[in-house]
Design an enzyme around this catalytic site. Structure first.
Site, PDB file in Angstrom:
ATOM      1  N   ARG A  33      11.893   8.999   3.891  1.00 57.65           N
ATOM      2  CA  ARG A  33      11.396   8.147   4.978  1.00 57.65           C
ATOM      3  C   ARG A  33       9.960   7.835   4.598  1.00 57.65           C
ATOM      4  NH1 ARG A  33       9.046   5.112   7.893  1.00 57.65           N
ATOM      5  NH2 ARG A  33       9.083   5.075  10.184  1.00 57.65           N
TER       6      ARG A  33
ATOM      7  N   HIS B 224       4.044   6.795   6.497  1.00 62.64           N
ATOM      8  CA  HIS B 224       3.740   5.912   7.637  1.00 62.64           C
ATOM      9  C   HIS B 224       2.976   6.679   8.708  1.00 62.64           C
ATOM     10  CE1 HIS B 224       7.216   8.173   9.074  1.00 62.64           C
ATOM     11  NE2 HIS B 224       6.859   7.841  10.305  1.00 62.64           N
TER      12      HIS B 224
ATOM     13  N   HIS C 118       2.090   6.194  13.314  1.00 60.88           N
ATOM     14  CA  HIS C 118       2.387   5.381  14.501  1.00 60.88           C
ATOM     15  C   HIS C 118       1.550   5.791  15.699  1.00 60.88           C
ATOM     16  CE1 HIS C 118       5.318   8.676  14.618  1.00 60.88           C
ATOM     17  NE2 HIS C 118       5.850   8.186  13.542  1.00 60.88           N
TER      18      HIS C 118
ATOM     19  N   GLU D 218       4.936  12.468  17.214  1.00 62.25           N
ATOM     20  CA  GLU D 218       6.320  12.629  16.776  1.00 62.25           C
ATOM     21  C   GLU D 218       6.683  14.109  16.738  1.00 62.25           C
ATOM     22  OE1 GLU D 218       7.477  10.526  13.194  1.00 62.25           O
ATOM     23  OE2 GLU D 218       8.495  12.308  12.435  1.00 62.25           O
TER      24      GLU D 218
ATOM     25  N   HIS E 113       2.274  10.597   7.755  1.00 58.24           N
ATOM     26  CA  HIS E 113       3.240  11.616   7.332  1.00 58.24           C
ATOM     27  C   HIS E 113       4.371  10.993   6.528  1.00 58.24           C
ATOM     28  CE1 HIS E 113       4.153  10.250  11.483  1.00 58.24           C
ATOM     29  NE2 HIS E 113       5.415  10.229  11.082  1.00 58.24           N
TER      30      HIS E 113
ATOM     31  N   GLU F 207      11.084   3.429  16.515  1.00 57.95           N
ATOM     32  CA  GLU F 207      10.999   3.864  15.119  1.00 57.95           C
ATOM     33  C   GLU F 207      10.881   2.674  14.174  1.00 57.95           C
ATOM     34  OE1 GLU F 207      10.627   6.461  13.425  1.00 57.95           O
ATOM     35  OE2 GLU F 207      11.512   6.037  11.476  1.00 57.95           O
TER      36      GLU F 207
HETATM   37 MN    MN Z   1       7.071   9.103  11.968  1.00 54.83          MN
END
Ligand code: MN
Ligand code: MN
Length: 418
Positions: free
Chosen positions: A125, A128, A130, A134, A173, A196
């Site tokens: 993943r 990124h 945000h 999370e 992360h 997401e």
């Molecule tokens: Mn995340």
């Protein structure tokens, strides 16, 4: 007549004037299974009231016996508090997939949104960050997480089934599936509207920055970035990482490591409560220091076990149903009482201070997560209240004697039987 229950009256007589009179005489009284304003019991003697001749899909409908025919104590309605990942569209890429349920899909879920994600062995993943914090829960396999805090301290750890991570809002992360078969995990964001699919991605930023700025920023020739992806990677197949210790050594800077871990082993932690009926494990900022905005309980109910009648004074409860079959009734003022059935992959939601209980209605263990947007876990137990209020006071409310109240559990069992 007052001592004859309506249920007995109904079974003792044919439908007719007598029943109608009894029902109207008690019209002001409701919420009692003997005197329900709604429910299948009202249809005795008139079976057409229960038939369902219109369009239906038994594969879906049969999963919801409590909606098809609510228990006679249910009354009125409330916003739908059931959702599921099972019918959430998957965004599938080479390396894994994601699906989510946000407040856009699930109106009641104001405080938390949820994501279910799968990463293959080596699947990444993308790096990124945000706006929301999370919180992750590993439901399968193994995963390596990396995060950098605002002091420039890096953290790398491997997590397994039952483990958690917490990344404070805005901290960057990455996630990567490990061997032998990658991982699947739940993500909860501390904002029901968080999605997401609009996170800030490192590839997006680099692709939309002038090459000469990139060169100046990193102190390298412009040609360095000639092969960067032009479109975001989001999830992609990568190579399995090396040893954890090597990665930890590679990221360590002059500032050292963060003072508190960003991961926590919830599933393998000691239960805070263990009864004949099941076990409760809790992770909040008291034991998982960094988790300042999310608190959670991992609840296991053995067959027949009951998560006792209770409510949460501090936050709404977002539930992730992990295994087994459960039934929950939610109570609100009005009165309102609505019962729903839950299966693995489903999501439940209970507004702050609404009463509820959960019953294991399956043959095996029932397991679910209670997740709260709060630094701490808190609940108020109905039996605890009843046994820690002057007995004469309680006795007058329930029309039972004080000796009976003395038999109630007085130590907040969380799960019955004790
Ligand atoms: Mn995340
Ligand atoms: Mn609860």
């Amino acid at each position: 007549m007052s001592k004859v229950s309506r249920r007995n009256l109904l079974s003792a007589t044919a439908a007719g004037a007598m029943v109608t009179a009894a029902a109207s005489a008690r019209a002001a009284s409701f919420g009692n299974p003997d005197e329900p304003p709604q429910g299948a019991i009202n249809t005795k003697g008139n079976p057409a009231s229960l038939t369902d001749p219109g369009p239906q899909n038994p594969a879906i409908g049969d999963q919801f016996p409590s909606a098809q025919s609510p228990p006679p104590t249910d009354v009125s309605d409330m916003p739908l508090f059931w959702a599921s990942f099972n019918n959430a569209p998957k965004r599938i890429q080479n390396g894994g997939w994601a699906r989510q349920v946000t407040q856009a899909d699930f109106a009641i879920a104001e405080s938390i949104s949820g994501v279910d994600m799968r990463l293959t062995a080596g699947g990444i993943r993308e790096m990124h960050w945000h706006l929301a914090a999370e919180w992750g829960f590993v439901s399968y396999g193994n995963c390596r997480v990396t995060v950098l805090d605002e002091m420039g301290r890096a953290y790398v750890a491997d997590v397994k089934e039952g483990d958690l991570w917490y990344f404070p809002a805005g901290l960057p992360h990455s996630l990567q599936g490990l061997g032998p078969d990658g991982c699947e995990f739940l993500l909860c964001f501390d904002d029901g509207k968080a999605t997401e699919y609009n996170t800030l991605l490192v590839t997006d930023w680099l692709a939309h920055t002038p090459p000469d700025i990139l060169a100046e920023n990193f102190g390298v020739p412009v040609g360095t970035f000639s092969k960067i992806p032009l479109h975001q990677l989001y999830i992609f197949q990568g190579k399995l990482p090396g040893a954890l210790l090597a990665d930890q050594a590679a990221v360590k800077g002059a500032k050292g490591f963060p003072p508190h871990p960003f991961t926590f082993s919830l599933g393998s932690s000691a239960p805070v409560r263990k009864t004949k009926g099941g076990e409760v494990r809790i992770a909040d900022s008291n034991n998982f220091i960094v988790s300042k905005t999310i608190a959670a309980a991992l609840v296991t109910l053995h067959p027949g076990g009951l998560r006792e009648m209770h409510w949460h004074p501090n936050a709404d409860e977002w539930q992730y149903w992990i295994k087994g079959k459960g039934r929950m009734t939610v109570f609100d003022s009005g009165p309102k009482a609505v019962t729903m059935d839950f299966n693995p992959g489903d999501i439940g939601y209970v507004k702050r201070s609404n009463g509820h209980y959960i019953k294991n209605i399956g043959d095996g263990d029932l397991q679910f997560l209670e997740v709260f947007k709060s630094p701490y876990f808190a609940d108020v137990s109905l039996s605890d209240w009843m046994t820690h209020t002057p007995p004469a006071m309680v006795a007058q409310h329930l029309n039972v004697d004080e000796a009976t109240i003395a038999k109630f559990p007085s130590n907040k069992p969380e799960i019955m039987p004790e």
